[in-house]
Scaffold this active site. Structure first.
Site, PDB file in Angstrom:
ATOM      1  N   LYS A 136       0.774  -1.274   0.007  1.00 24.24           N
ATOM      2  CA  LYS A 136       0.054   0.005  -0.022  1.00 24.24           C
ATOM      3  C   LYS A 136       0.934   1.268  -0.042  1.00 24.24           C
ATOM      4  O   LYS A 136       1.589   1.639   1.026  1.00 24.24           O
ATOM      5  CB  LYS A 136      -0.877  -0.006   1.269  1.00 24.24           C
ATOM      6  CG  LYS A 136      -2.007   1.037   1.205  1.00 24.24           C
ATOM      7  CD  LYS A 136      -2.027   1.923   2.477  1.00 24.24           C
ATOM      8  CE  LYS A 136      -2.966   3.260   2.267  1.00 24.24           C
ATOM      9  NZ  LYS A 136      -2.363   4.530   2.906  1.00 24.24           N
TER      10      LYS A 136
ATOM     11  N   GLY B 195       5.389   3.604  10.931  1.00 23.48           N
ATOM     12  CA  GLY B 195       4.401   4.894  10.825  1.00 23.48           C
ATOM     13  C   GLY B 195       4.120   5.157  12.339  1.00 23.48           C
ATOM     14  O   GLY B 195       4.729   4.873  13.260  1.00 23.48           O
ATOM     15  N   SER B 196       2.713   5.757  12.419  1.00 26.92           N
ATOM     16  CA  SER B 196       2.486   6.396  13.682  1.00 26.92           C
ATOM     17  C   SER B 196       1.999   5.389  14.639  1.00 26.92           C
ATOM     18  O   SER B 196       1.323   4.341  13.990  1.00 26.92           O
ATOM     19  CB  SER B 196       1.293   7.529  13.419  1.00 26.92           C
ATOM     20  OG  SER B 196       0.350   6.708  13.208  1.00 26.92           O
TER      21      SER B 196
ATOM     22  N   GLY C 191      -1.931   4.936  13.941  1.00 25.66           N
ATOM     23  CA  GLY C 191      -2.302   4.170  12.759  1.00 25.66           C
ATOM     24  C   GLY C 191      -2.029   2.850  12.982  1.00 25.66           C
ATOM     25  O   GLY C 191      -2.572   1.809  12.647  1.00 25.66           O
ATOM     26  N   GLY C 192      -0.458   2.433  13.483  1.00 23.75           N
ATOM     27  CA  GLY C 192      -0.203   1.105  13.716  1.00 23.75           C
ATOM     28  C   GLY C 192      -0.831   0.411  14.738  1.00 23.75           C
ATOM     29  O   GLY C 192      -1.299  -0.841  14.524  1.00 23.75           O
TER      30      GLY C 192
ATOM     31  N   GLU D 182       6.481  -0.906  13.178  1.00 22.87           N
ATOM     32  CA  GLU D 182       7.584  -0.068  13.803  1.00 22.87           C
ATOM     33  C   GLU D 182       6.978   1.358  14.387  1.00 22.87           C
ATOM     34  O   GLU D 182       6.600   1.796  13.191  1.00 22.87           O
ATOM     35  CB  GLU D 182       8.711  -0.090  12.849  1.00 22.87           C
ATOM     36  CG  GLU D 182      10.159   0.186  13.499  1.00 22.87           C
ATOM     37  CD  GLU D 182      10.186   1.751  13.487  1.00 22.87           C
ATOM     38  OE1 GLU D 182       9.498   2.729  13.930  1.00 22.87           O
ATOM     39  OE2 GLU D 182      10.893   2.251  12.232  1.00 22.87           O
TER      40      GLU D 182
ATOM     41  N   CYS E  88      13.123   7.771  12.806  1.00 25.58           N
ATOM     42  CA  CYS E  88      12.303   6.977  14.296  1.00 25.58           C
ATOM     43  C   CYS E  88      13.397   6.817  15.326  1.00 25.58           C
ATOM     44  O   CYS E  88      13.132   6.858  16.400  1.00 25.58           O
ATOM     45  CB  CYS E  88      12.021   5.640  13.840  1.00 25.58           C
ATOM     46  SG  CYS E  88      12.397   4.910  12.408  1.00 25.58           S
TER      47      CYS E  88
ATOM     48  N   GLU F 283       6.311  10.577  21.645  1.00 30.67           N
ATOM     49  CA  GLU F 283       7.171  11.043  20.571  1.00 30.67           C
ATOM     50  C   GLU F 283       6.579  12.535  19.768  1.00 30.67           C
ATOM     51  O   GLU F 283       5.292  12.579  19.697  1.00 30.67           O
ATOM     52  CB  GLU F 283       7.285  10.253  19.539  1.00 30.67           C
ATOM     53  CG  GLU F 283       8.034  10.478  18.280  1.00 30.67           C
ATOM     54  CD  GLU F 283       8.242   9.423  17.085  1.00 30.67           C
ATOM     55  OE1 GLU F 283       9.266   9.151  16.538  1.00 30.67           O
ATOM     56  OE2 GLU F 283       7.064   8.741  16.964  1.00 30.67           O
TER      57      GLU F 283
HETATM   58  P1  NAP Z   1       0.544   7.288   9.677  1.00 32.22           P
HETATM   59  O1  NAP Z   1      -0.353   8.385   9.669  1.00 32.22           O
HETATM   60  O2  NAP Z   1       0.502   6.219  10.706  1.00 32.22           O
HETATM   61  O3  NAP Z   1       0.401   6.276   8.303  1.00 32.22           O
HETATM   62  C1  NAP Z   1       0.997   5.323   7.863  1.00 32.22           C
HETATM   63  C2  NAP Z   1       0.161   4.406   6.846  1.00 32.22           C
HETATM   64  O4  NAP Z   1      -0.713   3.810   7.532  1.00 32.22           O
HETATM   65  C3  NAP Z   1      -0.426   5.191   5.788  1.00 32.22           C
HETATM   66  O5  NAP Z   1      -0.394   4.421   4.575  1.00 32.22           O
HETATM   67  C4  NAP Z   1      -1.846   5.393   6.419  1.00 32.22           C
HETATM   68  O6  NAP Z   1      -2.901   5.587   5.351  1.00 32.22           O
HETATM   69  C5  NAP Z   1      -2.152   4.235   6.932  1.00 32.22           C
HETATM   70  N1  NAP Z   1      -2.834   4.246   8.046  1.00 32.22           N
HETATM   71  C6  NAP Z   1      -2.555   4.990   9.287  1.00 32.22           C
HETATM   72  N2  NAP Z   1      -3.731   4.680   9.890  1.00 32.22           N
HETATM   73  C7  NAP Z   1      -4.434   3.853   9.579  1.00 32.22           C
HETATM   74  C8  NAP Z   1      -5.837   3.293   9.906  1.00 32.22           C
HETATM   75  N3  NAP Z   1      -6.340   3.704  10.927  1.00 32.22           N
HETATM   76  N4  NAP Z   1      -6.412   2.453   9.048  1.00 32.22           N
HETATM   77  C9  NAP Z   1      -5.999   2.247   7.961  1.00 32.22           C
HETATM   78  N5  NAP Z   1      -4.883   2.762   7.355  1.00 32.22           N
HETATM   79  C10 NAP Z   1      -3.985   3.488   8.368  1.00 32.22           C
HETATM   80  O7  NAP Z   1       2.256   7.895   9.408  1.00 32.22           O
HETATM   81  P2  NAP Z   1       2.479   8.864   8.475  1.00 32.22           P
HETATM   82  O8  NAP Z   1       1.658   9.073   7.488  1.00 32.22           O
HETATM   83  O9  NAP Z   1       3.867   8.412   7.862  1.00 32.22           O
HETATM   84  O10 NAP Z   1       3.057  10.299   9.270  1.00 32.22           O
HETATM   85  C11 NAP Z   1       1.958  10.619  10.434  1.00 32.22           C
HETATM   86  C12 NAP Z   1       2.800  10.503  11.568  1.00 32.22           C
HETATM   87  O11 NAP Z   1       3.408   9.202  11.877  1.00 32.22           O
HETATM   88  C13 NAP Z   1       4.212  11.479  11.954  1.00 32.22           C
HETATM   89  O12 NAP Z   1       3.609  12.764  12.093  1.00 32.22           O
HETATM   90  C14 NAP Z   1       4.920  10.867  12.918  1.00 32.22           C
HETATM   91  O13 NAP Z   1       4.280  11.370  14.225  1.00 32.22           O
HETATM   92  C15 NAP Z   1       4.440   9.397  12.680  1.00 32.22           C
HETATM   93  N6  NAP Z   1       5.753   8.597  12.076  1.00 32.22           N
HETATM   94  C16 NAP Z   1       6.499   8.083  12.685  1.00 32.22           C
HETATM   95  C17 NAP Z   1       7.576   7.108  12.023  1.00 32.22           C
HETATM   96  C18 NAP Z   1       8.728   6.571  12.903  1.00 32.22           C
HETATM   97  O14 NAP Z   1       9.268   5.854  12.429  1.00 32.22           O
HETATM   98  N7  NAP Z   1       8.422   6.844  14.318  1.00 32.22           N
HETATM   99  C19 NAP Z   1       7.552   7.310  10.787  1.00 32.22           C
HETATM  100  C20 NAP Z   1       6.925   7.978  10.083  1.00 32.22           C
HETATM  101  C21 NAP Z   1       5.793   8.535  10.790  1.00 32.22           C
HETATM  102  P3  NAP Z   1      -3.298   7.030   5.048  1.00 32.22           P
HETATM  103  O15 NAP Z   1      -2.102   7.927   4.803  1.00 32.22           O
HETATM  104  O16 NAP Z   1      -4.270   6.955   3.938  1.00 32.22           O
HETATM  105  O17 NAP Z   1      -3.880   7.542   6.213  1.00 32.22           O
END
Ligand code: NAP
Length: 501
Positions: free
Chosen positions: A179, A236-237, A240-241, A260, A297, A386
């Site tokens: 995805k 990711g977040s 979301g995770g 992660e 991260c 974080e």
């Molecule tokens: P994200 O919001 O967690 O999204 C990552 C992926 O998961 C995207 O494809 C997103 O789809 C999908 N997703 C998230 N929530 C979902 C849900 N409830 N149901 C289905 N799919 C879901 O992460 P991001 O877009 O990379 O960045 C947002 C925040 O994540 C950042 O501000 C940061 O805090 C954190 N982040 C942390 C790390 C780390 O390694 N610690 C790395 C990157 C980001 P959609 O985009 O379509 O929502």
């Protein structure tokens, strides 16, 4: 290189009824087809069909495939760098370096599977004359089946379409459905073109790989709930995770979700090190904190130091070093917005002082430096969350006992760092057993931001750093996530898998 704006579904470039526009940091926006749950179904079914051949093909064919993907990515290097810079705002040198890492890990996995050690083959030979006869028993790791991968926003190459999760799954023998992340759809498409060329060159079943462009929450949810998907790789977040992890656990047949989810990566400054080299510690920390706009991260967002004149000197030097760092473009508007609100949340927390603030517009982020006491930090768990970006929080603990208390109260982390001098050995010995229970990687006298891709790396840790503390998402051990042990009892050798004969 031409962008089609389409998904790559098991050998076919496919469009959708609806589209979205990319939101590059600079340069032209492009139109992309929106991914749908129906596409997740098509890709998962094709992946299951492909598993029937790919899951049982020779290790040498898989190694050829991985090396060919690396070659095809390199052949598209300039186009990948150009669109990658536009979409993410990351500098050219970073994207070239990240491509090197991406092709390097594909080639490393090719070597790794050729050696065969990862199969962990074991045999307990038959003992027919024993009072209770023992049959012939052999064990080997086998691929688990189709894997879903969520491309990460912060590594558009090394943790995305052909990143570590995809490389590990393909090396194991598992077809992959990616995805794509909406922050870099064009970069994702060109990498998918490279994989498609490698699939064709190696004459593999086309279902071995699909890329579905961003389609929002319904797409991701449909993918992790699809009955033919056997595991998920995600970076990711936490929110979301965790949502996707819960969906995996609630399935009629639960599957592993390897998320992660990030970390504040605490750095413990021991007194001998601070008095010996306060200026270089502060400068090194400021550099690690602001590298790549802090979007790692492993960003060391938390510094713990014993209060006193040397802590004053560390804070003053860090403030000075950070003041000279210009704002940088963040990966997406949403990440920049989340950074600003995270910084304001900390700034307005009880007992927190702001030493350096940086309110920039839209997609830019400058460094923030805040400080608090050990007591205030221990009283407010939200200070341990974080803030993704170049923000540092210094915690001044009253004494070493309070440093130990703080260490014991930490949540799971990807890394913990000790800054120590020879005079700090006793204190470091007291901290190490605590920190190794908290983090996947413990390091001394360095900064955690560089993650080497090798056999000994662990990029994971107890929750919430990851959803599976036994796993790593970087390094050769990451293949273990997509394998399961199978025991073969008394199976005639001519029908055993070739790797076990
Ligand atoms: P994200 O919001 O967690 O999204 C990552 C992926 O998961 C995207 O494809 C997103 O789809 C999908 N997703 C998230 N929530 C979902 C849900 N409830 N149901 C289905 N799919 C879901 O992460 P991001 O877009 O990379 O960045 C947002 C925040 O994540 C950042 O501000 C940061 O805090 C954190 N982040 C942390 C790390 C780390 O390694 N610690 C790395 C990157 C980001 P959609 O985009 O379509 O929502």
């Amino acid at each position: 290189m031409t962008l089609t704006g389409k998904h790559y579904l098991a050998g076919n470039w496919v469009s959708s009824d609806s589209h979205f526009m990319s939101t590059p940091a600079f340069g032209p926006a492009h139109q992309f087809a929106v991914g749908t749950p129906a596409m997740a179904d098509t890709a998962a079914r094709a992946a299951e069909v492909a598993f029937e051949s790919y899951g049982y093909c020779s290790r040498s064919l898989r190694a050829v495939f991985l090396n060919r993907i690396a070659d095809e990515i390199d052949a598209r290097g300039d186009a990948i760098t150009e669109i990658g810079c536009q979409e993410t705002g990351l500098p050219e040198a970073r994207l070239i370096g990240e491509r090197g890492r991406t092709v390097g890990q594909l080639r490393l996995f090719a070597q790794h599977i050729e050696s065969g050690d990862y199969l962990e083959r074991k045999q307990d030979g038959a003992l027919p004359g024993r009072a209770l006869p023992r049959p012939d028993l052999r064990l080997m790791q086998r691929p688990i089946g189709p894997v879903a991968v969520f491309g990460a926003s912060n590594f558009p190459l090394a943790f995305s379409v052909a990143g570590g999760d995809t490389a590990a799954a393909l090396a194991a023998g598992c077809p992959v459905v990616v995805k794509g992340h909406g922050g870099h759809p064009g970069t994702g498409e060109i990498v998918a073109q490279a994989i498609a060329a490698a699939v064709e060159a190696c004459e593999l079943d086309p279902g071995v790989f699909s890329l579905i462009q961003d389609g929002g929450r319904e797409l991701g949810q449909a993918l992790v709930q699809h009955p033919l998907i056997r595991a998920v790789g995600f970076t990711g977040s936490l929110a979301g995770g965790r949502a996707l992890f819960d969906l995996c656990a609630q399935r009629p047949e639960p599957i592993p979700f390897f998320g992660e989810l990030g970390s504040v990566n605490p750095m413990f400054l021991l007194p001998g090190a601070v008095s010996a080299r306060v200026a270089s510690l502060a400068a090194g920390w400021a550099g690690a904190l602001t590298m790549g706009a802090g979007q790692f991260c492993t960003n060391p967002g938390l510094a713990i130091v014993i209060d006193g004149p040397e802590a004053d000197a560390f804070v003053a030097a860090a403030r000075e070093a950070l003041s000279g760092v210009a704002p940088q473009t963040m990966l997406t508007d949403g990440i920049a917005q989340a950074y600003r609100s995270g910084a304001h949340r900390l700034q307005t927390s009880t007992g927190v002082q702001t030493l350096l603030a940086s309110d920039t517009g839209l997609r830019d982020a400058g460094p923030w430096l805040l400080e608090t006491t050990g007591q205030a930090w221990l009283a407010n768990p939200s200070l341990a969350e974080e803030v993704f970006g170049p923000l540092g929080l210094v915690v001044r603990v009253a004494d070493f006992e309070e440093m130990l208390t703080l260490a014991r109260s930490l949540q799971g982390q990807l890394t913990c760092t000790l800054q120590l001098d020879s005079s700090d050995s006793e204190r470091a010995r007291a901290l190490l057993p605590i920190l190794e229970r908290k983090a996947g990687r413990v390091l001394a006298n360095g900064f955690p931001t560089g993650v080497e891709v090798c056999d000994s790396m662990v990029h994971g840790g107890p929750y919430p750093a990851s959803t599976n503390f036994g796993a790593t998402s970087v390094g050769t051990l990451s293949i273990r996530r997509f394998l399961r042990p199978v025991c073969y009892q008394n199976i005639p050798s001519d029908i055993l898998p070739a790797d076990l004969r």
